[in-house]
Design a protein around this motif. Sequence first.
Motif, PDB file in Angstrom:
ATOM      1  N   TRP A  19       4.444  -6.910 -25.572  1.00 28.88           N
ATOM      2  CA  TRP A  19       4.979  -5.681 -26.173  1.00 28.88           C
ATOM      3  C   TRP A  19       5.543  -4.751 -25.103  1.00 28.88           C
ATOM      4  N   CYS A  20       4.999  -4.838 -23.888  1.00 29.65           N
ATOM      5  CA  CYS A  20       5.524  -4.025 -22.793  1.00 29.65           C
ATOM      6  C   CYS A  20       6.907  -4.520 -22.361  1.00 29.65           C
ATOM      7  N   PHE A  21       7.109  -5.842 -22.392  1.00 32.40           N
ATOM      8  CA  PHE A  21       8.423  -6.406 -22.089  1.00 32.40           C
ATOM      9  C   PHE A  21       9.438  -5.949 -23.136  1.00 32.40           C
ATOM     10  N   ILE A  22       9.039  -6.029 -24.403  1.00 31.89           N
ATOM     11  CA  ILE A  22       9.903  -5.540 -25.488  1.00 31.89           C
ATOM     12  C   ILE A  22      10.161  -4.047 -25.313  1.00 31.89           C
ATOM     13  N   GLY A  23       9.113  -3.297 -24.965  1.00 33.93           N
ATOM     14  CA  GLY A  23       9.247  -1.855 -24.752  1.00 33.93           C
ATOM     15  C   GLY A  23      10.200  -1.529 -23.625  1.00 33.93           C
ATOM     16  N   GLN A  24      10.178  -2.343 -22.548  1.00 31.72           N
ATOM     17  CA  GLN A  24      11.093  -2.118 -21.419  1.00 31.72           C
ATOM     18  C   GLN A  24      12.543  -2.274 -21.869  1.00 31.72           C
ATOM     19  N   LYS A  25      12.811  -3.293 -22.670  1.00 34.61           N
ATOM     20  CA  LYS A  25      14.167  -3.522 -23.170  1.00 34.61           C
ATOM     21  C   LYS A  25      14.609  -2.386 -24.084  1.00 34.61           C
ATOM     22  N   ARG A  26      13.697  -1.930 -24.925  1.00 24.79           N
ATOM     23  CA  ARG A  26      14.033  -0.838 -25.849  1.00 24.79           C
ATOM     24  C   ARG A  26      14.228   0.482 -25.108  1.00 24.79           C
ATOM     25  N   LEU A  27      13.456   0.685 -24.044  1.00 23.95           N
ATOM     26  CA  LEU A  27      13.640   1.886 -23.239  1.00 23.95           C
ATOM     27  C   LEU A  27      15.017   1.885 -22.599  1.00 23.95           C
ATOM     28  N   ASP A  28      15.469   0.738 -22.108  1.00 21.34           N
ATOM     29  CA  ASP A  28      16.813   0.652 -21.535  1.00 21.34           C
ATOM     30  C   ASP A  28      17.856   1.075 -22.561  1.00 21.34           C
ATOM     31  N   LYS A  29      17.716   0.585 -23.794  1.00 16.53           N
ATOM     32  CA  LYS A  29      18.649   0.944 -24.861  1.00 16.53           C
ATOM     33  C   LYS A  29      18.569   2.438 -25.183  1.00 16.53           C
ATOM     34  N   ALA A  30      17.342   2.964 -25.178  1.00 10.85           N
ATOM     35  CA  ALA A  30      17.144   4.382 -25.488  1.00 10.85           C
ATOM     36  C   ALA A  30      17.818   5.269 -24.452  1.00 10.85           C
ATOM     37  N   ILE A  31      17.687   4.883 -23.189  1.00 11.98           N
ATOM     38  CA  ILE A  31      18.308   5.669 -22.115  1.00 11.98           C
ATOM     39  C   ILE A  31      19.827   5.663 -22.267  1.00 11.98           C
ATOM     40  N   ALA A  32      20.370   4.505 -22.612  1.00  4.52           N
ATOM     41  CA  ALA A  32      21.824   4.400 -22.815  1.00  4.52           C
ATOM     42  C   ALA A  32      22.272   5.250 -23.999  1.00  4.52           C
ATOM     43  N   ILE A  89      15.199 -11.311 -25.153  1.00  5.50           N
ATOM     44  CA  ILE A  89      14.095 -11.974 -24.443  1.00  5.50           C
ATOM     45  C   ILE A  89      13.886 -13.360 -25.030  1.00  5.50           C
ATOM     46  N   SER A  90      13.810 -14.363 -24.168  1.00  2.00           N
ATOM     47  CA  SER A  90      13.509 -15.729 -24.608  1.00  2.00           C
ATOM     48  C   SER A  90      12.052 -16.030 -24.248  1.00  2.00           C
ATOM     49  N   ARG A 125      11.132  -5.710 -14.022  1.00  2.00           N
ATOM     50  CA  ARG A 125      11.912  -6.567 -14.917  1.00  2.00           C
ATOM     51  C   ARG A 125      11.776  -8.030 -14.516  1.00  2.00           C
ATOM     52  N   HIS A 126      11.796  -8.288 -13.216  1.00  2.00           N
ATOM     53  CA  HIS A 126      11.701  -9.659 -12.732  1.00  2.00           C
ATOM     54  C   HIS A 126      10.322 -10.261 -13.011  1.00  2.00           C
ATOM     55  N   LEU A 127       9.276  -9.452 -12.864  1.00  2.00           N
ATOM     56  CA  LEU A 127       7.926  -9.940 -13.152  1.00  2.00           C
ATOM     57  C   LEU A 127       7.762 -10.284 -14.631  1.00  2.00           C
ATOM     58  N   PHE A 128       8.310  -9.457 -15.503  1.00  3.66           N
ATOM     59  CA  PHE A 128       8.288  -9.777 -16.934  1.00  3.66           C
ATOM     60  C   PHE A 128       8.986 -11.113 -17.190  1.00  3.66           C
ATOM     61  N   GLN A 129      10.166 -11.274 -16.600  1.00  3.67           N
ATOM     62  CA  GLN A 129      10.933 -12.505 -16.803  1.00  3.67           C
ATOM     63  C   GLN A 129      10.178 -13.721 -16.267  1.00  3.67           C
ATOM     64  N   LEU A 130       9.621 -13.575 -15.067  1.00  6.11           N
ATOM     65  CA  LEU A 130       8.881 -14.687 -14.464  1.00  6.11           C
ATOM     66  C   LEU A 130       7.739 -15.135 -15.370  1.00  6.11           C
ATOM     67  N   ASN A 131       6.983 -14.188 -15.858  1.00  7.44           N
ATOM     68  CA  ASN A 131       5.815 -14.518 -16.671  1.00  7.44           C
ATOM     69  C   ASN A 131       6.209 -15.080 -18.030  1.00  7.44           C
ATOM     70  N   PHE A 132       7.052 -14.357 -18.745  1.00  2.70           N
ATOM     71  CA  PHE A 132       7.288 -14.682 -20.150  1.00  2.70           C
ATOM     72  C   PHE A 132       8.419 -15.671 -20.403  1.00  2.70           C
ATOM     73  N   GLU A 133       9.409 -15.728 -19.521  1.00  2.00           N
ATOM     74  CA  GLU A 133      10.540 -16.624 -19.752  1.00  2.00           C
ATOM     75  C   GLU A 133      10.498 -17.870 -18.882  1.00  2.00           C
ATOM     76  N   GLU A 134       9.770 -17.792 -17.753  1.00  2.00           N
ATOM     77  CA  GLU A 134       9.710 -18.944 -16.853  1.00  2.00           C
ATOM     78  C   GLU A 134       8.309 -19.536 -16.728  1.00  2.00           C
ATOM     79  N   GLY A 135       7.309 -18.837 -17.240  1.00  2.00           N
ATOM     80  CA  GLY A 135       5.944 -19.352 -17.180  1.00  2.00           C
ATOM     81  C   GLY A 135       5.344 -19.357 -15.791  1.00  2.00           C
ATOM     82  N   ALA A 136       5.878 -18.515 -14.892  1.00  2.00           N
ATOM     83  CA  ALA A 136       5.357 -18.455 -13.525  1.00  2.00           C
ATOM     84  C   ALA A 136       4.011 -17.734 -13.505  1.00  2.00           C
ATOM     85  N   ASN A 137       3.194 -18.074 -12.531  1.00  3.33           N
ATOM     86  CA  ASN A 137       1.881 -17.439 -12.369  1.00  3.33           C
ATOM     87  C   ASN A 137       2.053 -16.185 -11.515  1.00  3.33           C
TER      88      ASN A 137
END
Length: 226
Positions: A19-32, A89-90, A125-137
Amino acid sequence: MSEANAITVDVVSDVVCPWCFIGQKRLDKAIAAAGDVEVHIRWRPFQLDPTIPPQGKDRHDYMLAKFGSDERIREIHARIEPLGEAEGISFAFDAIKVAPNTLDAHRLIRWAGAAGEDVQNRLVRHLFQLNFEEGANIGDHTVLVEAAREAGMDAAVVETLLPSDADVEAVRTEIATASRMGITGVPCFLLEDKYAVMGAQDADTLADAIRQVAAAKARGELEKTG
């Protein structure tokens, strides 16, 4: 832009919180969408589960113990995935093999903040992507050092600091402060240290809150309530 039309948003989050990853994306949209309001973002730590050992846990076993069945886990993922897709987000939940302890990730985010707002934003942003989209530890120091490098940090310094206790207590103190403030779930958006927006609210709700707080600040009303 004048400082009167600039506000700070502290985002209390954990990088293993979908939900924090989703929130980050929505915050970007909100700022715009917030027009000419200049928004400065600071990322603040929170741990959904500080009891996870430093080496992490098998994620499937961890989720099974938490939610009781594979069916329930699939239901949770199925509810989140389309919401993520709507934000670009994938989510690749099946690729995540380790449930990490995020204390070291939060230490890294803290150091990134000292390097600059842009650096911290890139890292989170990169840490979110690593964890949720790439499955990195993202509990693994090698992964964190490389993430720091890609964010523009001094990777050699990070590699030296991570095995130490540098800022461990500072991060834990910040997390404890969030708890004392009544923050029990994330994301939580703190606007100008005075107004809180809880949860991964839609972009319009966040944009409206940003505009209202910026307008109140411009009128000098925030100082009166401090």
